[in-house]
Design a protein around this motif. Structure first.
Motif, PDB file in Angstrom:
ATOM      1  N   ASN A  92      -7.931   0.203   9.188  1.00  0.00           N
ATOM      2  CA  ASN A  92      -9.272  -0.129   8.676  1.00  0.00           C
ATOM      3  C   ASN A  92      -9.295  -0.138   7.152  1.00  0.00           C
ATOM      4  OD1 ASN A  92     -10.276  -0.430  11.227  1.00  0.00           O
ATOM      5  ND2 ASN A  92     -11.604   1.376  11.179  1.00  0.00           N
ATOM      6  N   GLU A  93      -8.683   0.857   6.540  1.00  0.00           N
ATOM      7  CA  GLU A  93      -8.654   0.925   5.082  1.00  0.00           C
ATOM      8  C   GLU A  93      -7.852  -0.242   4.498  1.00  0.00           C
ATOM      9  OE1 GLU A  93      -7.252   4.795   4.090  1.00  0.00           O
ATOM     10  OE2 GLU A  93      -9.071   5.810   4.812  1.00  0.00           O
ATOM     11  N   VAL A  97      -9.272  -3.042   1.761  1.00  0.00           N
ATOM     12  CA  VAL A  97      -8.620  -3.351   0.488  1.00  0.00           C
ATOM     13  C   VAL A  97      -8.255  -4.833   0.417  1.00  0.00           C
ATOM     14  CG1 VAL A  97      -6.622  -2.872  -0.974  1.00  0.00           C
ATOM     15  CG2 VAL A  97      -7.765  -1.005   0.236  1.00  0.00           C
ATOM     16  N   GLU A  98      -7.657  -5.349   1.468  1.00  0.00           N
ATOM     17  CA  GLU A  98      -7.199  -6.739   1.441  1.00  0.00           C
ATOM     18  C   GLU A  98      -8.345  -7.735   1.364  1.00  0.00           C
ATOM     19  OE1 GLU A  98      -2.960  -6.090   3.857  1.00  0.00           O
ATOM     20  OE2 GLU A  98      -4.660  -7.052   4.869  1.00  0.00           O
ATOM     21  N   HIS A  99      -9.513  -7.360   1.858  1.00  0.00           N
ATOM     22  CA  HIS A  99     -10.677  -8.242   1.765  1.00  0.00           C
ATOM     23  C   HIS A  99     -11.455  -8.025   0.473  1.00  0.00           C
ATOM     24  CE1 HIS A  99     -10.833 -10.392   5.677  1.00  0.00           C
ATOM     25  NE2 HIS A  99     -10.111  -9.377   6.097  1.00  0.00           N
ATOM     26  N   GLY A 100     -10.992  -7.144  -0.385  1.00  0.00           N
ATOM     27  CA  GLY A 100     -11.595  -6.985  -1.705  1.00  0.00           C
ATOM     28  C   GLY A 100     -12.959  -6.350  -1.712  1.00  0.00           C
ATOM     29  N   LEU A 164      -8.236   2.430  -8.328  1.00  0.00           N
ATOM     30  CA  LEU A 164      -9.467   2.435  -7.532  1.00  0.00           C
ATOM     31  C   LEU A 164      -9.862   1.019  -7.112  1.00  0.00           C
ATOM     32  CD1 LEU A 164     -11.479   4.989  -9.672  1.00  0.00           C
ATOM     33  CD2 LEU A 164     -10.906   5.322  -7.262  1.00  0.00           C
ATOM     34  N   VAL A 165      -9.571   0.028  -7.942  1.00  0.00           N
ATOM     35  CA  VAL A 165      -9.969  -1.353  -7.660  1.00  0.00           C
ATOM     36  C   VAL A 165      -8.770  -2.213  -7.268  1.00  0.00           C
ATOM     37  CG1 VAL A 165     -11.926  -1.127  -9.222  1.00  0.00           C
ATOM     38  CG2 VAL A 165      -9.790  -2.089 -10.088  1.00  0.00           C
ATOM     39  N   PRO A 169      -2.923  -2.314  -0.734  1.00  0.00           N
ATOM     40  CA  PRO A 169      -3.196  -1.019  -0.091  1.00  0.00           C
ATOM     41  C   PRO A 169      -2.251   0.088  -0.533  1.00  0.00           C
ATOM     42  CG  PRO A 169      -3.308  -2.803   1.522  1.00  0.00           C
ATOM     43  CD  PRO A 169      -2.766  -3.404   0.251  1.00  0.00           C
ATOM     44  N   ASP A 170      -1.034  -0.254  -0.908  1.00  0.00           N
ATOM     45  CA  ASP A 170      -0.089   0.774  -1.333  1.00  0.00           C
ATOM     46  C   ASP A 170      -0.449   1.371  -2.690  1.00  0.00           C
ATOM     47  OD1 ASP A 170       1.415   0.469   0.975  1.00  0.00           O
ATOM     48  OD2 ASP A 170       2.737  -1.047   0.081  1.00  0.00           O
TER      49      ASP A 170
END
Length: 605
Positions: A92-93, A97-100, A164-165, A169-170
């Protein structure tokens, strides 16, 4: 992986996309964003809406059954401070992240030169909450910490800000804010955590934090008091506690995780600091004021979460009511159920509209994204100042009302499903447990009501708010809206009367009426926004918005003699499909029905 409530999920997601399933959300985001931003935002929201429906939602059901667990000690008895997560949480996380969801409003997405406005971020959070309020919490706080660093950091913490931004994901770390202490609770000025410099000049924190959501976040913000600092919030400084730099041997200890009613996917616990390394943020004499920048965004995120959860509840209720037969017809064909679905739909639509209007003003203040309209009722020196005053007033008002509405929607969605809704195998069970935190997070109802009184007294923020209400009403000149406009205008005038009364009342009496004033401010703002939406719809050849505005005004702003029983309001019978299913209504049809002497508005007058 299929979960126990897959049958419900399948029924609720005919297109496997929560963005497509929520026309009110789509309309509100589109109206809040400039056209060029909307064209870039919409496909990203659509893609994320599909990811939430197809993957994040079923994962969230699994995580709720297997929530994070704290391992305080290892096999040898050494303190380790490890929070263990189900693998579904990592997936989920990764999708977030990948969808910004965070990054899009801080770094330019591919194909753009600038980040997207925060209203885009709020739309993402609303969609995420269709699946999990718990996950929305750390995602929103990550944005909040990034905003604080963008605004107040001198560049020394840029590595944290960039992570943070991050879009990888890594590289991503999460934010949090650890403010609450046992002895103070909402009275943050009573905080006792101390900050002192060691021999190397580093800041070290000592104290206890009682309610730390996302306890193992990589970059939480913490309020602490320096030696000889004054009492109250004026003496608090803001620090970033780097949990990458801090381990149990360096003064950070997770005592326990709270056993919560809901939002189980986010670990909330008690934190003990004993000389923990921290980094100062901005002006050490303005820590609390700097933290409020994050609090404003978190309260907006709370409202976005509320409207997302309301949308999911409405979807579950509508789907079940359309499929379930009782006494020879489907539930939604029974008049009482039709009325309930209409009221849920209208309240959701009003909540979405007010939340994203507050988001639009937040963007206007933070980045100058949205323009504002000057009128004779408000004379701020700049558009940015006007937006700031509106944010200071609208954010607590909207957060206050939407949090309570989310609980009501979740409770009723459970009731619509009957016994099934009350058991854990169906998602309404979790939605109600999760919804209950929304009136509590980021300031409970009484706290926000009292804050609203202070904002009104100090900044006169009602002036630009009521000026905007008047501008919307003045622009709605179609006869179909005349009675509705008049009702909202009368309620606007009631606002002025109420404000005048409380301005001269003694302090204790004013406080006893604070919640009623907040409710009135919300209803007048929402009513004017629905009138504006209806006027726009009429210009495009659709009168559905007129029905929605009329219903909201009848429920919340008109006096209803005999509790409305004698009102002859037949909208839930005659227009249920138009309102609940967002079907288009030709204006000519409504004009023809308005000529009848038994029309709802005529009967109400």
């Amino acid at each position: 992986m299929r979960t126990a409530d897959d049958d419900t999920a399948d029924a609720s997601d005919p297109d496997a996309n929560y963005w497509d399933a929520d026309p009110a959300l789509r309309q509100a985001v589109e109206r809040a964003l400039p056209e060029a931003d909307w064209s870039d935002s919409e496909p990203r929201l659509a893609a994320f809406g599909r990811a939430v429906a197809e993957t994040i939602a079923p994962n969230s059901d699994t995580i709720d059954r297997h929530p994070p667990a704290l391992h305080t000690y290892d096999a040898h008895g050494e303190v380790v401070n490890e929070v263990e997560y189900h693998p579904a949480q990592a997936e989920n996380e990764r999708l977030v992240v990948e969808h910004g969801v965070v990054a899009d409003s801080f770094t330019a997405p591919e194909g753009r030169d600038e980040p997207l406005p925060f209203t885009h971020h709020l739309g993402m959070l609303a969609l995420l909450t269709y699946a999990d309020v718990g996950l929305t919490c750390p995602v929103a706080m990550t944005s909040g910490v990034a905003l604080v660093l963008d605004t107040f950091d001198d560049g020394s913490l840029s590595e944290f800000r960039d992570r943070l931004v991050a879009r990888d994901p890594d590289d991503w770390i999460q934010g949090a804010m650890f403010m609450t202490e046992k002895q103070g609770g909402s009275d943050v000025g009573k905080n006792e955590t101390t900050a002192e410099r060691d021999a190397d000049g580093d800041w070290r924190l000592t104290g206890e934090k009682w309610f730390c959501s996302n306890i193992d976040a990589g970059a939480p913000l913490v309020l602490a008091r320096r030696p000889d600092a004054p009492e109250g919030t004026e003496g608090l400084s803001l620090f970033l506690l780097s949990q990458r730099d801090s381990d149990p041997d360096e003064g950070v200890y997770y005592r326990r995780l709270k056993d919560k009613l809901g939002t189980k996917s986010v670990p909330t616990g008690e934190l003990e600091l004993d000389g923990a390394l921290a980094h100062p943020v901005g002006d050490l004499d303005a820590g609390f004021a700097q933290m409020t920048r994050m609090v404003n965004l978190e309260r907006l995120a709370n409202a976005a979460a509320a409207v997302g959860l309301m949308g999911r509840c409405l979807l579950e209720a509508r789907t079940h009511a359309a499929d379930r037969e009782a006494f020879g017809r489907t539930l939604d064909e029974h008049p009482l159920m039709a009325r309930d679905l209409v009221e849920l739909t209208v309240d959701h639509e009003a909540a979405v509209a007010t939340t994203f209007e507050a988001g639009r003003q937040f963007d206007a203040f933070e980045r100058g994204v949205a323009g504002t309209t000057e009128t004779s009722e408000a004379a701020p020196t700049t558009d940015a100042d006007r937006a700031r005053r509106l944010v200071r007033l609208l954010v607590p008002v909207v957060k206050n009302r939407t949090g309570r509405l989310a609980v009501d929607h979740a409770s009723y969605a459970m009731e619509v499903l009957g016994g099934n809704g009350y058991v854990d195998e169906f998602v309404t069970h979790r939605l109600l447990r999760d919804a209950q935190v929304l009136p509590i997070w980021e300031g409970a109802t009484n706290v926000l009501a009292l804050e609203t009184l202070r904002v009104l007294a100090r900044e006169g923020a009602h002036e630009p708010l009521l000026a905007d209400v008047s501008a919307r009403l003045d622009a709605a000149d179609d006869p179909l809206l005349a009675d509705t406009v008049a009702a909202v205008a009368a309620a606007r005038d009631d606002c002025r009367t109420a404000l005048g009364t409380l301005a001269t009342a003694d302090r204790d009496y004013a406080q006893t009426q604070a919640k009623e004033l907040v409710e009135l401010l919300y209803d007048v703002t929402a009513g004017s926004l629905l009138v504006e939406s209806a006027s726009t719809g009429l210009a495009d050849g659709d009168a559905r918005g007129v029905l929605v505005a009329r219903e909201f005004v009848d429920q919340h702003l008109r006096e209803r003699p005999v509790r409305g029983i004698t009102s002859e309001n037949r909208r839930p019978l005659d227009h249920v499909d138009a309102i609940v299913d967002h079907e288009s209504v030709p204006p000519a049809d409504l004009r023809e029905s308005d000529e009848s002497p038994s029309t709802p508005d005529a009967a109400d007058d």
